[in-house]
Design a protein around this motif. Structure first.
Motif, mmCIF file in Angstrom:
data_model
loop_
_atom_site.group_PDB
_atom_site.id
_atom_site.type_symbol
_atom_site.label_atom_id
_atom_site.label_comp_id
_atom_site.label_asym_id
_atom_site.label_seq_id
_atom_site.Cartn_x
_atom_site.Cartn_y
_atom_site.Cartn_z
ATOM 1 N N PHE A 96 0.866 -1.172 0.000
ATOM 2 C CA PHE A 96 0.000 0.000 0.000
ATOM 3 C C PHE A 96 0.907 1.227 0.000
ATOM 4 O O PHE A 96 1.629 1.466 0.978
ATOM 5 N N THR A 97 0.867 2.009 -1.073
ATOM 6 C CA THR A 97 1.827 3.098 -1.252
ATOM 7 C C THR A 97 1.131 4.380 -1.682
ATOM 8 O O THR A 97 0.338 4.381 -2.632
ATOM 9 N N GLU A 98 1.395 5.451 -0.959
ATOM 10 C CA GLU A 98 0.933 6.795 -1.310
ATOM 11 C C GLU A 98 -0.584 6.900 -1.489
ATOM 12 O O GLU A 98 -1.079 7.613 -2.358
ATOM 13 N N ASN A 99 -1.317 6.194 -0.641
ATOM 14 C CA ASN A 99 -2.767 6.364 -0.587
ATOM 15 C C ASN A 99 -3.092 7.461 0.432
ATOM 16 O O ASN A 99 -2.358 7.656 1.409
ATOM 17 N N THR A 100 -4.204 8.170 0.228
ATOM 18 C CA THR A 100 -4.534 9.289 1.105
ATOM 19 C C THR A 100 -6.019 9.304 1.459
ATOM 20 O O THR A 100 -6.866 8.883 0.667
ATOM 21 N N ALA A 101 -6.319 9.799 2.666
ATOM 22 C CA ALA A 101 -7.701 9.982 3.105
ATOM 23 C C ALA A 101 -7.721 10.925 4.290
ATOM 24 O O ALA A 101 -6.680 11.237 4.887
ATOM 25 N N ASN A 102 -8.908 11.344 4.675
ATOM 26 C CA ASN A 102 -9.086 12.130 5.877
ATOM 27 C C ASN A 102 -8.865 11.258 7.115
ATOM 28 O O ASN A 102 -8.240 11.678 8.093
ATOM 29 N N LEU A 103 -9.351 10.025 7.070
ATOM 30 C CA LEU A 103 -9.194 9.051 8.145
ATOM 31 C C LEU A 103 -8.772 7.707 7.552
ATOM 32 O O LEU A 103 -9.482 7.145 6.724
ATOM 33 N N GLY A 104 -7.617 7.207 7.967
ATOM 34 C CA GLY A 104 -7.127 5.941 7.418
ATOM 35 C C GLY A 104 -6.588 6.118 6.015
ATOM 36 O O GLY A 104 -7.279 5.812 5.046
ATOM 37 N N GLY A 105 -5.357 6.596 5.909
ATOM 38 C CA GLY A 105 -4.788 6.890 4.601
ATOM 39 C C GLY A 105 -4.859 5.736 3.624
ATOM 40 O O GLY A 105 -5.137 5.934 2.440
ATOM 41 N N ALA A 106 -4.635 4.517 4.121
ATOM 42 C CA ALA A 106 -4.736 3.335 3.268
ATOM 43 C C ALA A 106 -5.971 2.503 3.585
ATOM 44 O O ALA A 106 -6.713 2.120 2.686
ATOM 45 N N VAL A 107 -6.214 2.213 4.864
ATOM 46 C CA VAL A 107 -7.285 1.282 5.258
ATOM 47 C C VAL A 107 -8.064 1.840 6.442
ATOM 48 O O VAL A 107 -7.474 2.332 7.415
ATOM 49 N N TYR A 108 -9.391 1.728 6.366
ATOM 50 C CA TYR A 108 -10.258 2.078 7.484
ATOM 51 C C TYR A 108 -11.172 0.890 7.764
ATOM 52 O O TYR A 108 -11.933 0.459 6.901
ATOM 53 N N ILE A 109 -11.095 0.353 8.993
ATOM 54 C CA ILE A 109 -11.924 -0.779 9.412
ATOM 55 C C ILE A 109 -12.903 -0.302 10.479
ATOM 56 O O ILE A 109 -12.499 0.191 11.527
ATOM 57 N N GLU A 110 -14.193 -0.443 10.206
ATOM 58 C CA GLU A 110 -15.235 -0.002 11.131
ATOM 59 C C GLU A 110 -16.048 -1.206 11.595
ATOM 60 O O GLU A 110 -16.825 -1.779 10.837
ATOM 61 N N LEU A 111 -15.792 -1.648 12.832
ATOM 62 C CA LEU A 111 -16.464 -2.781 13.478
ATOM 63 C C LEU A 111 -16.056 -4.140 12.901
ATOM 64 O O LEU A 111 -16.522 -5.172 13.363
ATOM 65 N N GLY A 112 -15.186 -4.168 11.932
ATOM 66 C CA GLY A 112 -14.772 -5.414 11.299
ATOM 67 C C GLY A 112 -13.406 -5.884 11.757
ATOM 68 O O GLY A 112 -12.873 -5.436 12.779
ATOM 69 N N LYS A 113 -12.832 -6.801 10.975
ATOM 70 C CA LYS A 113 -11.547 -7.398 11.313
ATOM 71 C C LYS A 113 -10.555 -7.190 10.172
ATOM 72 O O LYS A 113 -10.899 -7.301 9.005
ATOM 73 N N LEU A 114 -9.309 -6.940 10.558
ATOM 74 C CA LEU A 114 -8.216 -6.821 9.597
ATOM 75 C C LEU A 114 -7.096 -7.754 10.000
ATOM 76 O O LEU A 114 -6.619 -7.712 11.143
ATOM 77 N N SER A 115 -6.674 -8.616 9.067
ATOM 78 C CA SER A 115 -5.546 -9.521 9.298
ATOM 79 C C SER A 115 -4.453 -9.197 8.304
ATOM 80 O O SER A 115 -4.695 -9.159 7.089
ATOM 81 N N LEU A 116 -3.236 -8.989 8.817
ATOM 82 C CA LEU A 116 -2.096 -8.664 7.966
ATOM 83 C C LEU A 116 -1.022 -9.731 8.104
ATOM 84 O O LEU A 116 -0.694 -10.155 9.216
ATOM 85 N N ASN A 117 -0.469 -10.137 6.975
ATOM 86 C CA ASN A 117 0.656 -11.083 6.986
ATOM 87 C C ASN A 117 1.557 -10.747 5.805
ATOM 88 O O ASN A 117 1.259 -11.075 4.668
ATOM 89 N N GLY A 118 2.661 -10.055 6.093
ATOM 90 C CA GLY A 118 3.616 -9.732 5.048
ATOM 91 C C GLY A 118 3.260 -8.536 4.205
ATOM 92 O O GLY A 118 3.689 -8.422 3.054
ATOM 93 N N ALA A 119 2.497 -7.593 4.748
ATOM 94 C CA ALA A 119 2.100 -6.392 4.010
ATOM 95 C C ALA A 119 3.081 -5.259 4.276
ATOM 96 O O ALA A 119 3.732 -5.193 5.323
ATOM 97 N N THR A 120 3.185 -4.347 3.311
ATOM 98 C CA THR A 120 4.033 -3.171 3.458
ATOM 99 C C THR A 120 3.223 -1.916 3.188
ATOM 100 O O THR A 120 2.552 -1.803 2.159
ATOM 101 N N PHE A 121 3.286 -0.977 4.132
ATOM 102 C CA PHE A 121 2.581 0.305 4.016
ATOM 103 C C PHE A 121 3.635 1.413 3.967
ATOM 104 O O PHE A 121 4.372 1.615 4.937
ATOM 105 N N THR A 122 3.699 2.135 2.852
ATOM 106 C CA THR A 122 4.737 3.142 2.648
ATOM 107 C C THR A 122 4.136 4.458 2.166
ATOM 108 O O THR A 122 3.370 4.487 1.198
ATOM 109 N N SER A 123 4.480 5.541 2.857
ATOM 110 C CA SER A 123 4.138 6.905 2.425
ATOM 111 C C SER A 123 2.644 7.120 2.224
ATOM 112 O O SER A 123 2.226 7.875 1.341
ATOM 113 N N ASN A 124 1.825 6.461 3.046
ATOM 114 C CA ASN A 124 0.395 6.765 3.069
ATOM 115 C C ASN A 124 0.159 7.939 4.029
ATOM 116 O O ASN A 124 0.960 8.175 4.938
#
Length: 335
Positions: A96-124
């Motif tokens: 996930f690279t150079e994504n933008t938002a007011n809340l959660g530049g790359a990902v926004y989870i509301e009441l749900g679940k997020l599982s990450l394995n080997g992800a890279t978040f850069t310059s969001n």
């Protein structure tokens, strides 16, 4: 739009770029209970109010994807997941690279679940809106949900105007008369946070009644303008479960590595704090309290930790003690 009727969908080796939605999911809006996988696909330059690239209320797997330069005017520059049935799984070295938002530049989870394995978040990045609100969670916001990050997840050079250059762990507030709040949990094992920046919590910020757990995780050269060069906690709980390193994190205020404001932190095992710096107090850790009806004391319990800084401040007395760095702002705090 993939709606309601159970449908099994696999989208692979594709390119979804430059798409726009006025409200949800610039490229994909997924609401079916069927299995949905996005594999080895590029999602770039998509826009929406919420979920610049993807909106989902169900289970979705993102595997080996490149997700970049997507934007949302509100929540989730790349992904917006809503509801208790929402479950987002990210694997296969997805970026996930150079994504933008007011809340959660790359990902926004509301009441749900997020599982990450080997992800890279850069310059969001998370930026304020025209009313000066938001700007939280440069990479991720978890609101009333859960985050589980295992394996080599990397958060590098993400920024937020207000809270959490990388990950903001916060409450979901229901739109009811009681304004019922649902807290979040987050767990990180083997993650790396490098050179993230925010006003509060250069890498991670944890808000009231939420819990964040860290194990074998490194925080390096993160920075904040106010409190918590790496991690900021407000009326929250941190569990530091061993093998964590906090190195060269800085703040222009208090807590070069960690700031606990009316929060509880339990650290056990071989955690290392080295070369962290605070302009004001607590080169490594700053523990303070809040006033008022809902005021709370900060509580720090620590075993087997290693410090290379030397400054301890207790109440108003400066004391130099080798191998310790903490600042206790209120009486009744215990080491």
């Amino acid at each position: 739009v993939i709606d309601k009727t159970p449908v099994k969908v696999t989208l692979s080796d594709s390119n979804l770029s430059g798409n726009t939605a006025l409200n949800l999911g610039g490229a994909i809006d997924h609401r079916s209970s069927g299995e949905f996988k996005v594999i080895n696909t590029t999602l770039s330059g998509n826009t929406a109010k919420n979920g610049g690239a993807i909106h989902t209320t169900r289970a979705i797997t993102i595997d080996g994807c490149e997700i970049s330069s997507n934007s949302a005017t509100s929540k989730g520059g790349a992904v917006y997941a809503t509801g208790t049935g929402a479950q987002v799984t990210v694997s296969g070295s997805s970026t996930f690279t150079e994504n933008t938002a007011n809340l959660g530049g790359a990902v926004y989870i509301e009441l749900g679940k997020l599982s990450l394995n080997g992800a890279t978040f850069t310059s969001n990045s998370a930026t304020e809106n025209s009313e000066g609100k938001g700007g939280n969670g440069g990479a991720i916001v978890i609101a009333g949900g859960s985050l589980t990050a295992t394996g080599n997840n990397v958060f590098n050079s993400n920024t937020a105007v207000n809270h959490a250059g990388a990950v903001y762990v916060t409450n979901y507030e229901a739109d009811d008369e009681a304004k019922t709040k649902t807290p979040s949990t987050a767990s990180f094992t083997g993650a790396s946070f490098v050179q993230n920046n925010a006003n509060y919590g250069g890498a991670v910020s944890v808000s009231a009644d939420c819990v964040a757990t860290f194990e074998d995780t490194s925080f390096t050269e993160n920075s904040s303008v106010n409190n918590g060069g790496a991690v900021y906690a407000y009326h929250a709980e941190l569990q530091i479960n061993g093998g964590n390193t906090f190195s060269k994190n800085t703040t222009s205020s208090n807590g070069g590595a960690i700031c606990l404001t009316g929060s509880k932190m339990t650290a056990q095992g071989a955690n290392t704090f080295s070369e962290n710096n605070a302009v004001n107090h607590g080169g490594a850790i700053y523990v303070t309290y809040t006033n008022g009806e809902n005021g709370k004391y900060g509580v720090l319990t620590m075993t087997d930790g290693k410090f290379t800084a030397k400054l301890v401040k207790i109440d108003r007395d400066l004391v130099l003690i080798p191998n310790v760095a903490a600042y206790f702002a209120a009486k009744g705090q215990e080491w």
